[in-house]
Motif scaffolding. Sequence first.
Motif, PDB file in Angstrom:
ATOM      1  N   GLU A   1     -34.707  30.161  -8.105  1.00 61.83           N
ATOM      2  CA  GLU A   1     -33.938  29.256  -6.825  1.00 61.83           C
ATOM      3  C   GLU A   1     -32.553  29.541  -6.757  1.00 61.83           C
ATOM      4  OE1 GLU A   1     -32.811  28.296 -11.430  1.00 61.83           O
ATOM      5  OE2 GLU A   1     -35.134  29.099  -9.907  1.00 61.83           O
ATOM      6  N   ASP A   2     -32.059  30.511  -6.796  1.00 60.99           N
ATOM      7  CA  ASP A   2     -31.033  31.060  -6.121  1.00 60.99           C
ATOM      8  C   ASP A   2     -31.430  32.432  -5.204  1.00 60.99           C
ATOM      9  OD1 ASP A   2     -29.399  30.731  -7.861  1.00 60.99           O
ATOM     10  OD2 ASP A   2     -28.997  32.425  -9.058  1.00 60.99           O
TER      11      ASP A   2
ATOM     12  N   TRP B   1     -32.244  31.100  -1.454  1.00 66.88           N
ATOM     13  CA  TRP B   1     -31.252  30.554  -0.811  1.00 66.88           C
ATOM     14  C   TRP B   1     -31.181  31.889   0.375  1.00 66.88           C
ATOM     15  CZ3 TRP B   1     -29.562  26.243   0.673  1.00 66.88           C
ATOM     16  CH2 TRP B   1     -30.270  25.243  -0.466  1.00 66.88           C
TER      17      TRP B   1
END
Length: 63
Positions: free
Chosen positions: A18-19, A22
């Motif tokens: 999820e990091d 980005w």
Amino acid sequence: MDAALDLLRAEGFAVRAEDAAWLSPLGFDHINMFGRYAFILPDRVARGELRPRRDPAIVDDET
């Protein structure tokens, strides 16, 4: 970016999907959003080698 993330994971750093989702090269000054690009590549990059990544243990005050 994928190569850097793979290296970090191989070295035992926790890289969460999820990091990583980005991450984008669009936030860097060297990206031109108008469609014209000019690159002056160091010889080692022109040969297909990657530049060494920064040591995450060293704090960069310029960012």
